[in-house]
Write a protein that holds these residues in place. Sequence first.
Motif, mmCIF file in Angstrom:
data_model
loop_
_atom_site.group_PDB
_atom_site.id
_atom_site.type_symbol
_atom_site.label_atom_id
_atom_site.label_comp_id
_atom_site.label_asym_id
_atom_site.label_seq_id
_atom_site.Cartn_x
_atom_site.Cartn_y
_atom_site.Cartn_z
ATOM 1 N N ARG A 118 -9.897 7.057 9.125
ATOM 2 C CA ARG A 118 -9.181 5.782 9.292
ATOM 3 C C ARG A 118 -10.053 4.603 8.878
ATOM 4 O O ARG A 118 -9.596 3.716 8.139
ATOM 5 C CB ARG A 118 -8.760 5.634 10.745
ATOM 6 N N ILE B 193 0.975 5.359 -0.093
ATOM 7 C CA ILE B 193 0.189 6.546 0.203
ATOM 8 C C ILE B 193 1.056 7.789 0.057
ATOM 9 O O ILE B 193 2.203 7.819 0.496
ATOM 10 C CB ILE B 193 -0.418 6.444 1.620
ATOM 11 N N HIS C 107 -1.405 4.551 -4.547
ATOM 12 C CA HIS C 107 -2.793 4.109 -4.412
ATOM 13 C C HIS C 107 -3.707 5.190 -3.840
ATOM 14 O O HIS C 107 -4.915 5.160 -4.070
ATOM 15 C CB HIS C 107 -2.854 2.862 -3.517
ATOM 16 N N CYS C 108 -3.133 6.110 -3.096
ATOM 17 C CA CYS C 108 -3.958 7.121 -2.430
ATOM 18 C C CYS C 108 -3.132 8.384 -2.211
ATOM 19 O O CYS C 108 -1.948 8.300 -1.876
ATOM 20 C CB CYS C 108 -4.473 6.569 -1.098
ATOM 21 N N MET D 67 -10.504 4.705 4.972
ATOM 22 C CA MET D 67 -9.312 4.487 4.151
ATOM 23 C C MET D 67 -8.671 3.122 4.380
ATOM 24 O O MET D 67 -8.135 2.519 3.448
ATOM 25 C CB MET D 67 -8.290 5.591 4.428
ATOM 26 N N ILE D 68 -8.738 2.598 5.608
ATOM 27 C CA ILE D 68 -8.025 1.360 5.932
ATOM 28 C C ILE D 68 -8.973 0.189 6.109
ATOM 29 O O ILE D 68 -8.756 -0.894 5.547
ATOM 30 C CB ILE D 68 -7.169 1.549 7.207
ATOM 31 N N LEU E 179 -9.555 0.117 1.590
ATOM 32 C CA LEU E 179 -8.135 -0.012 1.223
ATOM 33 C C LEU E 179 -7.973 -0.844 -0.043
ATOM 34 O O LEU E 179 -7.243 -0.462 -0.966
ATOM 35 C CB LEU E 179 -7.345 -0.623 2.380
ATOM 36 N N GLN E 180 -8.653 -1.993 -0.110
ATOM 37 C CA GLN E 180 -8.546 -2.835 -1.303
ATOM 38 C C GLN E 180 -9.160 -2.149 -2.513
ATOM 39 O O GLN E 180 -8.656 -2.268 -3.631
ATOM 40 C CB GLN E 180 -9.225 -4.188 -1.044
ATOM 41 N N LYS F 130 -6.782 0.245 -4.146
ATOM 42 C CA LYS F 130 -5.807 -0.436 -5.003
ATOM 43 C C LYS F 130 -6.440 -0.865 -6.321
ATOM 44 O O LYS F 130 -5.813 -0.758 -7.389
ATOM 45 C CB LYS F 130 -5.228 -1.642 -4.266
ATOM 46 N N PHE G 207 0.861 -1.186 0.000
ATOM 47 C CA PHE G 207 0.000 0.000 0.000
ATOM 48 C C PHE G 207 0.891 1.228 0.000
ATOM 49 O O PHE G 207 1.751 1.384 0.868
ATOM 50 C CB PHE G 207 -0.923 0.012 1.212
#
Length: 403
Positions: A355, A119, A227-228, A358-359, A363-364, A367, A117
Amino acid sequence: MQRFCKTHYSLMCNLCGFLQLILLFLNNNILYMQNRVEESGVHMSEIVPPEVRPKPAVPAKPSHVALPSSVPFVPSPQGTGGEGQGSGRGSALLGYIGIDTIIEQMRKKTMKTGFDFNIMVVGQSGLGKSTLVNTLFKSQVSRRSTGWSRDEKIPKTVEIKSVSHVIEEGGVKMKLTVIDTPGFGDQINNENCWEPISKYINEQYEKFLKEEVNIARKKRIPDTRVHCCLYFISPTGHTLRQLDTEFMKHLSRVVNIIPIIAKSDTLTLDEKTEFKQRVRKELEACGIECYPQKEFDEDMEDKSDNDKIREAMPFAVVGSDKEYQANGKRILGRKTAWGVVEVENPNHCEFSLLRDFMIRSHLQDLKEVTHNIHYETYRAKRLNDNGGLHPISSGQDTQESNL
């Protein structure tokens, strides 16, 4: 009446004759079979009837495997078409097969390989970019910049610095890369200061594309694509700067941008609410679509969840990696003369929303959107502009002439 009796008598005679023919046929067959048996030397009493075997038992489902409750049992329709003709409907299973273990197999495989990941954090100096990233992942994954000293010159161009760490939680390993952009927005003339960032993002796409077109490419291509991108907005309480809108307008086409209001504890509750509404209107007026984009909602459930996220943007956050004692427990926060601003308290700031979004939930998807949308757009443009890429052999990976 006499005629009816004659007809009935005639039918009975014909039926009797037919039955006699059948008995004669069966008698001849029996005699024939006896003659065959006598010729072979086997007595009729020695012939053993075939053994009747029981049907095989259906295997039971292992006790340690649970059937997913969300998958309904759909019986197959009876009498609709022959066997082997797929109708697109579910088929009734006579027993446990083990299809549901594919999820566990995928989990084991991905846990062995781990995750990547990447960022990027963008914003002016002093907005707490490194502190917020450290707070997000609860570890020192981003180096703090000490600021510019009087004797040190501010760089004339935006620098790109990345640092990678492997963090582990619950047996899951993730290689986290934090890309910082010191010098962004710190100049008197910030014209086109987003170009080095855009160039870096496209360079990572190019690097991935080179690996893809190799004849002997790696089994797992290293993923350095961004990715972000967390874009930090200064908490002025007024409007977005022209630099903010220009950056997001250019970069939203190549990367997933999530805007956040840094150090939101400097705003009152009313100021924060009004500033968020003003920012959303300005982004909409400029045609800037931040992640998650409406066009990528796959179904009504995704649309419902993402609408809530879009309404909460930009996230007004506070970052801190210092712990304080409050209400009998240790918390992350910022201590002021009026008390402690709790980072993870939703009544104080929207850090926990950021949080979780995003996580823990997207998160997937971050991506996947990077690979399926932004990278594929870059790849298609490169192939169209270049008339196709020539394959690169393993000994020519560094030769730019092959692209």
